[in-house]
Design a protein around this motif. Sequence first.
Motif, PDB file in Angstrom:
ATOM      1  N   GLY A  20      36.523  31.749  48.972  1.00 33.75           N
ATOM      2  CA  GLY A  20      38.147  31.411  49.072  1.00 33.75           C
ATOM      3  C   GLY A  20      38.936  31.558  47.931  1.00 33.75           C
ATOM      4  N   CYS A  21      40.247  31.728  48.102  1.00 26.11           N
ATOM      5  CA  CYS A  21      41.067  31.761  46.797  1.00 26.11           C
ATOM      6  C   CYS A  21      42.203  30.791  46.789  1.00 26.11           C
ATOM      7  CB  CYS A  21      41.570  33.013  46.821  1.00 26.11           C
ATOM      8  SG  CYS A  21      42.596  33.569  45.417  1.00 26.11           S
ATOM      9  N   GLY A  22      42.325  30.067  45.567  1.00 27.93           N
ATOM     10  CA  GLY A  22      43.303  28.978  45.603  1.00 27.93           C
ATOM     11  C   GLY A  22      42.994  27.827  44.749  1.00 27.93           C
ATOM     12  N   GLY A  23      43.618  26.829  44.625  1.00 24.20           N
ATOM     13  CA  GLY A  23      43.456  25.871  43.749  1.00 24.20           C
ATOM     14  C   GLY A  23      42.040  25.082  44.220  1.00 24.20           C
ATOM     15  N   GLN A  24      41.444  25.005  45.294  1.00 29.60           N
ATOM     16  CA  GLN A  24      40.379  24.121  45.953  1.00 29.60           C
ATOM     17  C   GLN A  24      39.181  24.928  45.616  1.00 29.60           C
ATOM     18  OE1 GLN A  24      40.650  21.208  47.075  1.00 29.60           O
ATOM     19  NE2 GLN A  24      42.811  21.529  46.537  1.00 29.60           N
ATOM     20  N   SER A  25      38.147  24.358  44.777  1.00 28.82           N
ATOM     21  CA  SER A  25      37.044  24.858  44.334  1.00 28.82           C
ATOM     22  C   SER A  25      35.867  24.191  45.426  1.00 28.82           C
ATOM     23  CB  SER A  25      36.665  24.314  42.977  1.00 28.82           C
ATOM     24  OG  SER A  25      37.366  24.999  42.002  1.00 28.82           O
ATOM     25  N   GLN A  26      35.032  24.916  45.618  1.00 27.72           N
ATOM     26  CA  GLN A  26      33.715  24.529  46.457  1.00 27.72           C
ATOM     27  C   GLN A  26      32.410  24.369  45.717  1.00 27.72           C
ATOM     28  OE1 GLN A  26      33.419  26.780  50.028  1.00 27.72           O
ATOM     29  NE2 GLN A  26      35.478  27.590  49.763  1.00 27.72           N
ATOM     30  N   PRO A  27      31.512  23.512  46.214  1.00 24.77           N
ATOM     31  CA  PRO A  27      30.501  23.276  45.464  1.00 24.77           C
ATOM     32  C   PRO A  27      29.424  24.328  45.066  1.00 24.77           C
ATOM     33  CG  PRO A  27      30.430  21.929  47.640  1.00 24.77           C
ATOM     34  CD  PRO A  27      31.595  23.015  47.592  1.00 24.77           C
ATOM     35  N   SER A  28      29.104  24.098  43.918  1.00 22.96           N
ATOM     36  CA  SER A  28      27.904  25.088  43.255  1.00 22.96           C
ATOM     37  C   SER A  28      27.261  24.391  42.410  1.00 22.96           C
ATOM     38  CB  SER A  28      28.800  26.138  42.477  1.00 22.96           C
ATOM     39  OG  SER A  28      29.184  25.647  41.444  1.00 22.96           O
ATOM     40  N   VAL A 354      42.750  40.635  36.318  1.00 22.88           N
ATOM     41  CA  VAL A 354      41.965  39.698  37.106  1.00 22.88           C
ATOM     42  C   VAL A 354      41.534  38.276  36.206  1.00 22.88           C
ATOM     43  CG1 VAL A 354      40.078  38.812  38.679  1.00 22.88           C
ATOM     44  CG2 VAL A 354      41.077  41.090  38.800  1.00 22.88           C
ATOM     45  N   ASP A 355      42.114  37.046  36.643  1.00 27.46           N
ATOM     46  CA  ASP A 355      42.014  35.861  35.747  1.00 27.46           C
ATOM     47  C   ASP A 355      40.792  35.123  36.150  1.00 27.46           C
ATOM     48  OD1 ASP A 355      42.080  33.707  34.230  1.00 27.46           O
ATOM     49  OD2 ASP A 355      44.301  33.200  34.617  1.00 27.46           O
ATOM     50  N   ASN A 356      39.378  35.509  35.247  1.00 21.60           N
ATOM     51  CA  ASN A 356      38.342  34.689  35.799  1.00 21.60           C
ATOM     52  C   ASN A 356      38.276  33.508  34.694  1.00 21.60           C
ATOM     53  OD1 ASN A 356      37.395  38.108  36.027  1.00 21.60           O
ATOM     54  ND2 ASN A 356      37.125  37.021  37.727  1.00 21.60           N
ATOM     55  N   GLY A 384      41.294  35.120  39.933  1.00 16.47           N
ATOM     56  CA  GLY A 384      39.860  35.760  40.399  1.00 16.47           C
ATOM     57  C   GLY A 384      38.746  34.736  40.347  1.00 16.47           C
ATOM     58  N   TYR A 385      38.779  33.757  40.004  1.00 22.08           N
ATOM     59  CA  TYR A 385      37.578  32.769  39.903  1.00 22.08           C
ATOM     60  C   TYR A 385      36.817  33.185  38.900  1.00 22.08           C
ATOM     61  CZ  TYR A 385      39.437  29.799  44.087  1.00 22.08           C
ATOM     62  OH  TYR A 385      39.701  29.157  44.840  1.00 22.08           O
ATOM     63  N   ALA A 386      36.060  32.288  38.343  1.00 20.98           N
ATOM     64  CA  ALA A 386      34.587  32.399  37.639  1.00 20.98           C
ATOM     65  C   ALA A 386      33.685  31.230  38.145  1.00 20.98           C
ATOM     66  CB  ALA A 386      34.920  32.323  36.335  1.00 20.98           C
ATOM     67  N   SER A 391      34.192  26.200  31.347  1.00 21.07           N
ATOM     68  CA  SER A 391      34.432  27.674  30.998  1.00 21.07           C
ATOM     69  C   SER A 391      33.335  28.405  30.619  1.00 21.07           C
ATOM     70  CB  SER A 391      35.407  27.129  29.682  1.00 21.07           C
ATOM     71  OG  SER A 391      34.792  26.571  28.864  1.00 21.07           O
ATOM     72  N   SER A 392      32.224  27.598  30.794  1.00 25.03           N
ATOM     73  CA  SER A 392      30.856  28.396  30.443  1.00 25.03           C
ATOM     74  C   SER A 392      30.353  28.911  31.774  1.00 25.03           C
ATOM     75  CB  SER A 392      29.987  27.303  29.890  1.00 25.03           C
ATOM     76  OG  SER A 392      30.555  26.989  28.827  1.00 25.03           O
ATOM     77  N   SER A 393      30.971  28.778  32.988  1.00 23.92           N
ATOM     78  CA  SER A 393      30.328  28.990  34.231  1.00 23.92           C
ATOM     79  C   SER A 393      31.028  30.354  34.979  1.00 23.92           C
ATOM     80  CB  SER A 393      30.568  27.729  35.128  1.00 23.92           C
ATOM     81  OG  SER A 393      30.027  28.153  36.498  1.00 23.92           O
ATOM     82  N   VAL A 394      30.016  30.905  35.668  1.00 24.16           N
ATOM     83  CA  VAL A 394      30.349  32.012  36.519  1.00 24.16           C
ATOM     84  C   VAL A 394      29.857  31.845  37.905  1.00 24.16           C
ATOM     85  CG1 VAL A 394      31.057  33.762  34.887  1.00 24.16           C
ATOM     86  CG2 VAL A 394      28.670  33.558  35.543  1.00 24.16           C
ATOM     87  N   SER A 395      29.927  30.502  38.406  1.00 23.22           N
ATOM     88  CA  SER A 395      29.041  30.283  39.646  1.00 23.22           C
ATOM     89  C   SER A 395      29.620  30.766  40.737  1.00 23.22           C
ATOM     90  CB  SER A 395      29.010  28.697  39.688  1.00 23.22           C
ATOM     91  OG  SER A 395      30.537  28.108  39.758  1.00 23.22           O
ATOM     92  N   TYR A 396      30.985  31.275  40.837  1.00 29.02           N
ATOM     93  CA  TYR A 396      31.404  31.991  42.062  1.00 29.02           C
ATOM     94  C   TYR A 396      30.692  33.458  42.132  1.00 29.02           C
ATOM     95  CZ  TYR A 396      35.353  28.778  42.898  1.00 29.02           C
ATOM     96  OH  TYR A 396      35.987  27.526  43.274  1.00 29.02           O
TER      97      TYR A 396
END
Length: 477
Positions: A20-28, A354-356, A384-386, A391-396
Amino acid sequence: MKKLLSILLAGAMLAGVLSGCGGQSQPSAALSADPTSAPSDTGSQAYPTATTEDVQAALADENSVVVDARINSAYIGWTLEGVSRGGHIAGATDFSARWLDCTYSDTDNLEGETREQVLTQYLENKSLTSDKKVIVYDANNSDAQAVADYLSEHGITDISLYNVNEWADDASLEMESYPNYSMLVPAEHVKALIDGETPETFEEGVEYKFFDVAWGESDQSGYLDGHVPGAVHVNTDWFEPPEDGIWMLADDDTLLALMLRLGITAGDHIVVTGPEPMAACRFAVILKYMGVDDVRVMTGGLVEWSNLGYELETENVEPVAVESFGVETPANPDWIDTQDEVAEMLTQDNFTLVDNRTWEERIGAISGYSYYDKAGRIPGSVFGYAGKASSSSVSYYRNIDKTMRNADEILAMWTECGIDPENNHLAFMCGSGWRAAEILWYARVMGYENTSLYSDGWIGWSHDGRPTETGDPTAAN
């Protein structure tokens, strides 16, 4: 950036897949050196055996899902476990049996999610719901069983098993590989190289050099506690020295001097390893930028290596310096963009910055870094999520075992974000190039060559006083 790397070295490893894309993050979730959170063994069930015709019918049925239970490297393209062809059955999704028991901590991770929360999100991402008919395949007659048991525990009742060898041995049936899968090397093949063998896609009779990338000198970074045998240590401060309280990529002359000191030439064949894929990808992008043609990154980091039971070396390996890199540097400047280049490209069509970063970083709620206060985003960039919470994560972009996320899921996420890799040049950015470097590497693995890294990122842009903005860019829509 020093804070980022300290977090990584402390064992707060990354993982999780989101959509998904937007302000809602999903579990990781994330990985660390604690295997105690593996699901309990509830016993295996007996499942019917699917035929090749069953698999073909399932691929054409929207109410069915075909699942590859093998390791990620086999799915993306490598020929492993005696299968005659590499890659996955075209149209199949992935749910690796390794995700069920890979080294992982429910409590010590960047995203604050348990393994079960992460795996439950995977089920949703891959449409593995109770109303679906599911065929799970492997090549060893054990991975599919383990995944089928997990799916059964989560309410899926119509499950059958299949051996991928039947499909692979029929040349008329399609198997898919990522276009540049060889850029991500399985630990099995790194071990084979060290043992003097020549795995697929590697050149016979040439020397491969190995580099372990992590923050700190050899006695600070964990390198002397264990590294891939023969790997030379690379301190990330050597290519990103701290200056004015921030960490930014060194200039080209400094990078060239580092290449020579490490004994690297443009004609070398290099495998980059280390505790964390992010640091490895960061250095790999620099090597490509400077002009090294054959650069690979070991997938999964040292967690994957150790999970396979391979031994680590604890002796320091000294590099042998060279006098010439062999070509003018940087030989591939299009791999890394400057601030001026990005500013110019933002005025052009067919370009996407792309803003990751996290959503909180993008809207200016936080800077994401303890050593840098300015917060916000670059006008014209596209989210574009990360990762979700750090700020240490690229879980997406990663699976729970720190391998690359399913490319179809990455593309679906990009599509929802308005990111078009087919028709636009994509420049990936984050705070100062770390998260974005790993994501760029995956984009190249997926075959998107019209891509680059804006290395200076948010920190470089805002530190130099260029235009910025804050707030929720979707609020007015």
